[in-house]
Scaffold this motif. Structure first.
Motif, PDB file in Angstrom:
ATOM      1  N   GLU A 166      63.389 -98.413 -63.868  1.00 35.85           N
ATOM      2  CA  GLU A 166      62.993 -97.633 -65.033  1.00 35.85           C
ATOM      3  C   GLU A 166      61.682 -96.906 -64.769  1.00 35.85           C
ATOM      4  N   ARG A 167      60.739 -97.575 -64.116  1.00 37.51           N
ATOM      5  CA  ARG A 167      59.462 -96.933 -63.800  1.00 37.51           C
ATOM      6  C   ARG A 167      59.654 -95.807 -62.783  1.00 37.51           C
ATOM      7  N   LEU A 168      60.619 -95.979 -61.866  1.00 34.53           N
ATOM      8  CA  LEU A 168      60.896 -94.932 -60.884  1.00 34.53           C
ATOM      9  C   LEU A 168      61.434 -93.682 -61.551  1.00 34.53           C
ATOM     10  N   VAL A 169      62.465 -93.819 -62.394  1.00 30.74           N
ATOM     11  CA  VAL A 169      63.047 -92.626 -63.002  1.00 30.74           C
ATOM     12  C   VAL A 169      62.070 -91.986 -63.986  1.00 30.74           C
ATOM     13  N   ALA A 170      61.236 -92.801 -64.638  1.00 29.60           N
ATOM     14  CA  ALA A 170      60.217 -92.239 -65.522  1.00 29.60           C
ATOM     15  C   ALA A 170      59.184 -91.452 -64.718  1.00 29.60           C
ATOM     16  N   PHE A 171      58.828 -91.952 -63.557  1.00 24.51           N
ATOM     17  CA  PHE A 171      57.863 -91.256 -62.706  1.00 24.51           C
ATOM     18  C   PHE A 171      58.396 -89.902 -62.257  1.00 24.51           C
ATOM     19  N   THR A 172      59.718 -89.795 -62.100  1.00 25.19           N
ATOM     20  CA  THR A 172      60.308 -88.518 -61.703  1.00 25.19           C
ATOM     21  C   THR A 172      60.549 -87.588 -62.892  1.00 25.19           C
ATOM     22  N   GLY A 173      60.148 -88.012 -64.105  1.00 27.47           N
ATOM     23  CA  GLY A 173      60.218 -87.129 -65.260  1.00 27.47           C
ATOM     24  C   GLY A 173      61.411 -87.332 -66.161  1.00 27.47           C
ATOM     25  N   ARG A 174      62.154 -88.423 -65.957  1.00 28.66           N
ATOM     26  CA  ARG A 174      63.303 -88.676 -66.801  1.00 28.66           C
ATOM     27  C   ARG A 174      62.947 -89.561 -67.987  1.00 28.66           C
ATOM     28  N   ASN A 234      65.445 -90.560 -49.773  1.00 21.73           N
ATOM     29  CA  ASN A 234      65.523 -91.767 -50.606  1.00 21.73           C
ATOM     30  C   ASN A 234      65.567 -91.416 -52.088  1.00 21.73           C
ATOM     31  N   LEU A 235      64.670 -90.529 -52.505  1.00 19.58           N
ATOM     32  CA  LEU A 235      64.617 -90.152 -53.914  1.00 19.58           C
ATOM     33  C   LEU A 235      65.898 -89.463 -54.354  1.00 19.58           C
ATOM     34  N   GLU A 236      66.401 -88.563 -53.519  1.00 19.36           N
ATOM     35  CA  GLU A 236      67.642 -87.859 -53.862  1.00 19.36           C
ATOM     36  C   GLU A 236      68.778 -88.854 -54.111  1.00 19.36           C
ATOM     37  N   LEU A 237      68.903 -89.843 -53.259  1.00 23.63           N
ATOM     38  CA  LEU A 237      70.026 -90.773 -53.364  1.00 23.63           C
ATOM     39  C   LEU A 237      69.866 -91.745 -54.540  1.00 23.63           C
ATOM     40  N   VAL A 238      68.705 -92.363 -54.670  1.00 23.25           N
ATOM     41  CA  VAL A 238      68.537 -93.384 -55.705  1.00 23.25           C
ATOM     42  C   VAL A 238      68.433 -92.763 -57.098  1.00 23.25           C
ATOM     43  N   VAL A 239      67.592 -91.751 -57.242  1.00 20.93           N
ATOM     44  CA  VAL A 239      67.363 -91.180 -58.571  1.00 20.93           C
ATOM     45  C   VAL A 239      68.609 -90.455 -59.072  1.00 20.93           C
ATOM     46  N   HIS A 240      69.272 -89.715 -58.191  1.00 17.66           N
ATOM     47  CA  HIS A 240      70.484 -89.035 -58.656  1.00 17.66           C
ATOM     48  C   HIS A 240      71.625 -90.021 -58.896  1.00 17.66           C
ATOM     49  N   ALA A 241      71.625 -91.156 -58.201  1.00 16.25           N
ATOM     50  CA  ALA A 241      72.602 -92.195 -58.545  1.00 16.25           C
ATOM     51  C   ALA A 241      72.397 -92.633 -59.982  1.00 16.25           C
TER      52      ALA A 241
END
Length: 325
Positions: free
Chosen positions: A312-320, A253-260
């Motif tokens: 936005e909170r998701l990508v920030a949580f992953t360090g972006r 899930n993370l690979e698909l959504v965050v890299h999108a």
């Protein structure tokens, strides 16, 4: 009971035939993922919406004219694969092609629900043929029920629209992932999906010379189909460690959504993610990314306002770093 409807497409019969049979084109109006063995006796599996996959086999094929296939739903005892029949007739007319779809072998309740579905997807087919884009499918945006695999299928639908917008001129562009160009991030994403497929017992073929969308979509289709067959119980051997299958699904899930998001940001594309999906994947991220993973697989969490959108909170949580924050 029988559903019968005819629509007009402003394309020739060969182009119309491609739209209703080729995975790359099916994904643009009808399916999230598609596997097709286009020969008499060959089978197909189409994830129509997250968590709902149609299956059957082809019984008649006349390119540019007609195709007949059996139809049913994976895991549905009421209408199992092969329980009904779909016939699609194509006829050249002035300015394009008429497409007649006939679905036979349904009871009254099934006909009513399939009529709703076919009307929805045939409308999208007309939009695609007329405009070149049917737009994101609202039916694929929020899975029901929501779980690790249905959300991954919805995430694939999100990623595919962004990947479809990539071209050769984008490959050398930097991305929000430090030291990753678009091309390198595509290689990384494919490798992640392929390694998950390998843990599930499938070999995912690479197509490095093909389009980004086809390369990633075909890999994800094979991996997600294997995940459906395997389920999320137990563990998977990822090569470097045995991981709980649910954790591996979270990673997908993370690979698909965050890299999108990464690809969209790198190339200036609009990313459309339903808040319910990004909320859910954010929850998966919080259950997946441990403090020990920071500085290795993930950078330190960046700060955003708690009122920010969940994407936005998701990508920030992953360090972006979120623009404007």
């Amino acid at each position: 009971m029988t559903f019968n409807k005819t629509v007009f497409l402003p394309v020739d019969p060969d182009a119309a035939f491609a739209l209703i049979t080729e995975p790359e084109r099916l994904r643009r109006w009808k399916t999230v993922a598609a596997r097709v063995d286009l020969r008499v006796g060959g089978d197909y599996r189409w994830t129509i919406t997250p968590g709902h996959s149609a299956m059957g086999s082809f019984t008649e094929i006349e390119p540019g004219k007609r195709i007949v296939y059996t139809w049913g739903w994976e895991g549905d005892a009421g209408l199992p694969p092969g329980a009904s029949t779909v016939t699609v007739n194509l006829e050249a007319v002035d300015g394009g092609t008429t497409v007649q779809l006939i679905h036979e072998g349904l009871n009254e309740q099934q006909e009513a629900s399939h009529a709703e579905g076919w009307n929805h997807f045939l409308e999208r087919l007309v939009l695609l043929a007329a405009n070149g884009d049917a737009g994101p499918d609202e039916w694929a945006a929020v899975p029901d029920p929501m779980n690790e695999l249905t959300s991954a299928e919805a995430a694939l639908a999100v990623a595919q629209r962004v990947l479809r917008g990539l071209n050769e001129s984008h490959l050398a562009l930097p991305t929000p992932c430090a030291d990753f160009t678009v091309a390198a991030l595509l290689d990384h994403l494919f490798g992640s999906i392929a390694s998950i497929g390998k843990s599930l017992g499938v070999t995912v073929a690479d197509q490095p010379g093909g389009s980004a969308e086809v390369r990633i979509a075909d890999a994800a289709q094979a991996t997600l189909e294997a995940f459906r067959a395997n389920g999320t119980e137990g563990t998977l051997d990822m090569g470097f460690a045995e991981l709980p299958a649910t954790l591996v699904a979270n990673i997908l899930n993370l690979e698909l959504v965050v890299h999108a998001w990464d690809f969209a940001t790198a190339t200036g594309q609009e990313l459309t993610v339903a808040p319910a999906l990004s909320d859910y994947v954010l929850g998966l991220a919080r259950n997946t990314i441990s403090p020990q993973m920071r500085g290795k697989s993930f950078a330190a969490e960046t700060l955003v306002d708690e009122s920010s959108a969940s994407m936005e909170r998701l990508v920030a949580f992953t360090g972006r770093q979120v623009a404007g924050i």
